[in-house]
Design an enzyme around this catalytic site. Structure first.
Site, PDB file in Angstrom:
ATOM      1  N   GLY A 194      -5.254   7.727   5.299  1.00  0.00           N
ATOM      2  CA  GLY A 194      -4.481   8.984   6.157  1.00  0.00           C
ATOM      3  C   GLY A 194      -3.098   8.934   5.066  1.00  0.00           C
ATOM      4  O   GLY A 194      -2.661  10.169   5.061  1.00  0.00           O
ATOM      5  N   GLN A 245       4.475   9.509   7.100  1.00  0.00           N
ATOM      6  CA  GLN A 245       3.637  10.213   6.506  1.00  0.00           C
ATOM      7  C   GLN A 245       4.061  11.627   6.437  1.00  0.00           C
ATOM      8  O   GLN A 245       4.216  12.494   5.472  1.00  0.00           O
ATOM      9  CB  GLN A 245       2.123  10.068   6.962  1.00  0.00           C
ATOM     10  CG  GLN A 245       1.701   8.585   6.625  1.00  0.00           C
ATOM     11  CD  GLN A 245       0.386   8.489   7.288  1.00  0.00           C
ATOM     12  OE1 GLN A 245      -0.086   9.250   7.665  1.00  0.00           O
ATOM     13  NE2 GLN A 245      -0.168   7.282   7.046  1.00  0.00           N
ATOM     14  N   LYS A 299      -4.620   6.079  14.644  1.00  0.00           N
ATOM     15  CA  LYS A 299      -4.419   5.290  13.165  1.00  0.00           C
ATOM     16  C   LYS A 299      -5.868   5.271  12.631  1.00  0.00           C
ATOM     17  O   LYS A 299      -6.913   6.033  13.420  1.00  0.00           O
ATOM     18  CB  LYS A 299      -4.022   3.874  13.512  1.00  0.00           C
ATOM     19  CG  LYS A 299      -2.466   3.842  13.798  1.00  0.00           C
ATOM     20  CD  LYS A 299      -1.717   4.322  12.591  1.00  0.00           C
ATOM     21  CE  LYS A 299      -0.231   4.612  13.123  1.00  0.00           C
ATOM     22  NZ  LYS A 299       0.527   5.241  12.058  1.00  0.00           N
ATOM     23  N   ASP A 350       2.223  -0.652  11.942  1.00  0.00           N
ATOM     24  CA  ASP A 350       0.870  -1.263  11.618  1.00  0.00           C
ATOM     25  C   ASP A 350       0.372  -2.919  11.920  1.00  0.00           C
ATOM     26  O   ASP A 350      -0.625  -3.273  11.713  1.00  0.00           O
ATOM     27  CB  ASP A 350       0.616  -1.294  10.056  1.00  0.00           C
ATOM     28  CG  ASP A 350       0.442   0.058   9.504  1.00  0.00           C
ATOM     29  OD1 ASP A 350      -0.015   1.029  10.271  1.00  0.00           O
ATOM     30  OD2 ASP A 350       0.793   0.743   8.416  1.00  0.00           O
ATOM     31  N   ARG A 408      -6.286   2.075  18.034  1.00  0.00           N
ATOM     32  CA  ARG A 408      -6.110   0.783  17.916  1.00  0.00           C
ATOM     33  C   ARG A 408      -5.627   0.116  19.270  1.00  0.00           C
ATOM     34  O   ARG A 408      -5.807  -1.111  19.527  1.00  0.00           O
ATOM     35  CB  ARG A 408      -4.766   0.371  16.758  1.00  0.00           C
ATOM     36  CG  ARG A 408      -5.491   0.378  15.487  1.00  0.00           C
ATOM     37  CD  ARG A 408      -4.490   0.195  14.675  1.00  0.00           C
ATOM     38  NE  ARG A 408      -4.995  -0.069  13.294  1.00  0.00           N
ATOM     39  CZ  ARG A 408      -4.563   0.135  12.054  1.00  0.00           C
ATOM     40  NH1 ARG A 408      -2.867   0.359  11.977  1.00  0.00           N
ATOM     41  NH2 ARG A 408      -4.978   0.364  10.710  1.00  0.00           N
ATOM     42  N   ARG A 410      -7.372  -3.228   9.886  1.00  0.00           N
ATOM     43  CA  ARG A 410      -6.385  -4.268  10.155  1.00  0.00           C
ATOM     44  C   ARG A 410      -6.931  -4.848  11.452  1.00  0.00           C
ATOM     45  O   ARG A 410      -6.736  -5.895  12.184  1.00  0.00           O
ATOM     46  CB  ARG A 410      -5.095  -3.516  10.703  1.00  0.00           C
ATOM     47  CG  ARG A 410      -4.331  -2.890   9.126  1.00  0.00           C
ATOM     48  CD  ARG A 410      -3.049  -2.721   9.482  1.00  0.00           C
ATOM     49  NE  ARG A 410      -2.555  -1.863   8.240  1.00  0.00           N
ATOM     50  CZ  ARG A 410      -2.189  -2.367   7.211  1.00  0.00           C
ATOM     51  NH1 ARG A 410      -2.491  -3.738   6.782  1.00  0.00           N
ATOM     52  NH2 ARG A 410      -1.826  -1.429   6.287  1.00  0.00           N
ATOM     53  N   SER A 419       7.130   9.580  11.958  1.00  0.00           N
ATOM     54  CA  SER A 419       6.212   9.427  11.231  1.00  0.00           C
ATOM     55  C   SER A 419       6.598   9.629   9.450  1.00  0.00           C
ATOM     56  O   SER A 419       6.843  10.380   9.130  1.00  0.00           O
ATOM     57  CB  SER A 419       4.886  10.326  11.338  1.00  0.00           C
ATOM     58  OG  SER A 419       3.984  10.340  10.385  1.00  0.00           O
ATOM     59  N   LYS A 458       0.893  -1.306  -0.045  1.00  0.00           N
ATOM     60  CA  LYS A 458       0.071  -0.077  -0.011  1.00  0.00           C
ATOM     61  C   LYS A 458       1.093   1.221  -0.049  1.00  0.00           C
ATOM     62  O   LYS A 458       0.463   2.258  -0.662  1.00  0.00           O
ATOM     63  CB  LYS A 458      -0.890   0.011   1.176  1.00  0.00           C
ATOM     64  CG  LYS A 458      -1.759   1.172   1.293  1.00  0.00           C
ATOM     65  CD  LYS A 458      -3.065   0.727   1.992  1.00  0.00           C
ATOM     66  CE  LYS A 458      -3.026   0.859   3.495  1.00  0.00           C
ATOM     67  NZ  LYS A 458      -2.913   2.154   4.287  1.00  0.00           N
ATOM     68  N   SER A 459       1.929   1.206   0.675  1.00  0.00           N
ATOM     69  CA  SER A 459       2.729   2.380   1.008  1.00  0.00           C
ATOM     70  C   SER A 459       3.426   2.884  -0.309  1.00  0.00           C
ATOM     71  O   SER A 459       3.471   3.996  -1.040  1.00  0.00           O
ATOM     72  CB  SER A 459       3.670   2.005   1.888  1.00  0.00           C
ATOM     73  OG  SER A 459       3.374   2.158   3.214  1.00  0.00           O
TER      74      SER A 459
HETATM   75  C1  S3P Z   1       2.426   4.751   6.481  1.00  0.00           C
HETATM   76  C2  S3P Z   1       2.947   5.443   7.543  1.00  0.00           C
HETATM   77  C3  S3P Z   1       2.531   4.888   8.727  1.00  0.00           C
HETATM   78  C4  S3P Z   1       1.680   3.853   8.635  1.00  0.00           C
HETATM   79  C5  S3P Z   1       0.707   3.884   7.477  1.00  0.00           C
HETATM   80  C6  S3P Z   1       1.450   3.984   6.188  1.00  0.00           C
HETATM   81  C7  S3P Z   1       3.070   5.328   5.041  1.00  0.00           C
HETATM   82  O1  S3P Z   1       1.756   6.217   9.329  1.00  0.00           O
HETATM   83  O2  S3P Z   1       0.795   3.403   9.955  1.00  0.00           O
HETATM   84  O3  S3P Z   1      -0.133   2.750   7.496  1.00  0.00           O
HETATM   85  O4  S3P Z   1       2.896   4.824   4.066  1.00  0.00           O
HETATM   86  O5  S3P Z   1       3.985   6.452   4.887  1.00  0.00           O
HETATM   87  P1  S3P Z   1       2.519   6.993  10.192  1.00  0.00           P
HETATM   88  O6  S3P Z   1       3.513   7.803   9.550  1.00  0.00           O
HETATM   89  O7  S3P Z   1       1.333   8.050  10.712  1.00  0.00           O
HETATM   90  O8  S3P Z   1       3.160   6.563  11.294  1.00  0.00           O
END
Ligand code: S3P
Length: 447
Positions: free
Chosen positions: A99, A174, A352, A325, A356, A400, A172, A26-27
């Site tokens: 997110g 993200q 999340k 995750d 969770r 999840r 993070s 996914k990422s």
């Molecule tokens: C992700 C980063 C993580 C993870 C999310 C995917 C990403 O979040 O929990 O499912 O693809 O960069 P955080 O950056 O908020 O930890």
């Protein structure tokens, strides 16, 4: 969600056997679509995750003027508009449950001289966006958001973004990625300092498309990543590996179901993602990696998993970013292990797709597991025998959580039901068919 809730029940599973192909990471899929949208020319993407979250990202990029196409054989092509070349969207961008999609896209939108409006589902509209709006404001973008920095929000970007040095207040990927993607558009070098290494797919993908990045280890576990702004990105081909976070569910199911033996080919094994497998091995799991190789800068391999007797362990906070995750499914493994498992450093789990920490503690307790919840920790006492089960779990639009309890239902004394399986499609389309194909027994039940 437009369709009605989809309750499911997991009955006791048969022995799990097989070698199924997992959906794409996914990422990496989000990043592939977005970064290809910023490149000049046509990129070809194989193995893209066709889950709801990534489809939303593809739709967003289309609204912003990139040509994103799915071809019959599952190949995707993205014809990008160049760095800074996106156009004003003619509609609100609905990011669904995602997110990652939202936060990364905000980094890109911050660099464009128009206003875009973003919203999402009930879960996403609860999640904090200030963590990305803060640094992006420092760079010159402006935002109007709902109280608490939540969606719906509007972002007005600027083509004259100011490069910054930004120290992340939390680990993070993200937020790191949002700042790096904004920095990609700024005139000069933008540096993000992360307190601990988080997944580095943005860095790897940007480098793959021709951007210049450097990484420097800092004191403690910290590291600084610098991106040089305003490069020309050139279209590239990408093969997206299977998602290790999705692999986690059949892997733990196989570990917990006596006699099971499965193989999961072509799984992404970037070391910023493999914390769960290391912890499971420490619990006594028989997991081996075969055919290790590198694809577009990402480590990939096949996982072979044999049912194993697990024992409780202490999982330190510093491993959390590499398995952030995976705590819901690790908690399931811990509930079936012999002895106490202590999970620490889990504050981020509260923001999340659901809280969770609270949702897992409540659900496990309802299944007869001895569990204690702290501010940022979870303590689980396993007896070495799977718990009673026999509960219906409120999954709170969290994929999840839904998958974790379906795995637990496969080994518990009594079946476990979940209230709604629809969110599973955000990350793992075909989950139920894949699990049942291995030998699980998951079925729809009346609402
Ligand atoms: C992700 C980063 C993580 C993870 C999310 C995917 C990403 O979040 O929990 O499912 O693809 O960069 P955080 O950056 O908020 O930890």
């Amino acid at each position: 969600m437009e369709t009605p809730a989809l309750p499911l029940q997991a009955d006791k599973s048969g022995i799990l056997k097989g070698s199924p192909r997992l959906p794409g990471d996914k990422s990496i899929s989000h990043r592939a679509v977005m970064i290809a949208g910023l490149a000049v020319g046509e990129s070809r993407i194989e193995g893209l995750l066709e889950g709801e979250d990534v489809i939303r990202t593809a739709e967003a990029l289309r609204l912003l003027g990139a040509e994103v196409r799915r071809h019959e054989d599952g190949l995707w092509t993205v014809h990008g508009r160049g760095v800074g070349g996106l156009r004003e969207p003619a509609d609100v961008i609905d990011m669904g449950n995602s997110g990652t999609g939202t936060r990364l896209l905000l980094g890109i939108l911050a660099a464009h001289g128009f206003t875009a409006h973003l919203t999402g589902d009930a879960s996403l509209r609860q999640r904090p966006m200030e963590r990305v709006m803060g640094p992006l404001r420092q760079m010159g973008a402006s935002f109007q958001a709902r109280e608490g920095g939540r969606l719906p929000l509007s972002v007005t970007g600027t083509p004259d973004l100011i490069p910054i040095d930004y120290e992340l207040p939390m680990a993070s990927a993200q937020v790191k990625s949002a700042v790096l993607l904004a920095g990609l558009h700024a005139m000069g070098a933008t540096t993000v300092i992360e307190p601990a290494p988080t997944r580095d797919h943005t860095e790897i993908m940007l480098a793959h498309f021709g951007a210049q990045l450097t990484m420097e280890e800092r004191e403690g576990n910290a590291r600084a990543i610098t991106v040089q702004g305003q490069p020309e990105l050139t279209a590239r081909n990408i093969q997206v590996p299977g998602d290790p976070s999705s692999a986690a569910f059949p892997a733990v199911a196989a570990l917990l179901t006596p006699g099971s033996e499965i193989r999961l080919p072509n799984v992404g094994l970037n070391e910023t993602r493999t914390g769960l497998f290391a912890v499971l091995k420490g619990m006594g799991a028989q997991i081996s990696i075969l055919n290790e190789r590198t694809q577009a800068g990402e480590r990939v391999g096949d996982l072979e998993i044999h049912a194993s007797d697990l024992r409780g362990v202490d999982v330190p906070a510093d491993i959390a970013p590499s398995m952030i995750d995976e705590y819901p499914i690790l908690a399931v493994a811990a509930a079936c292990a012999h002895g106490t498992t202590m999970l620490r450093g889990l504050a981020e789990l509260r923001v999340k797709e659901s809280d969770r920490l609270a949702v897992m503690a409540r659900g496990l307790a309802a299944c007869g597991v001895a569990v204690e919840e702290g501010d940022d920790w979870l303590k689980i006492d396993g007896t070495g025998i799977p718990p009673r089960g026999g509960a219906t779990i409120a999954t709170e639009l969290d994929h999840r959580i839904a998958m974790s309890f379906l795995v637990l239902g496969g080994v518990s004394e009594q079946p476990i039901s979940i209230d709604d399986a629809r969110p599973i499609d955000t990350s793992f389309p075909g989950f139920v068919a894949l699990m049942n194909g291995l030998g699980a027994s998951i079925r729809e039940i009346a609402p």
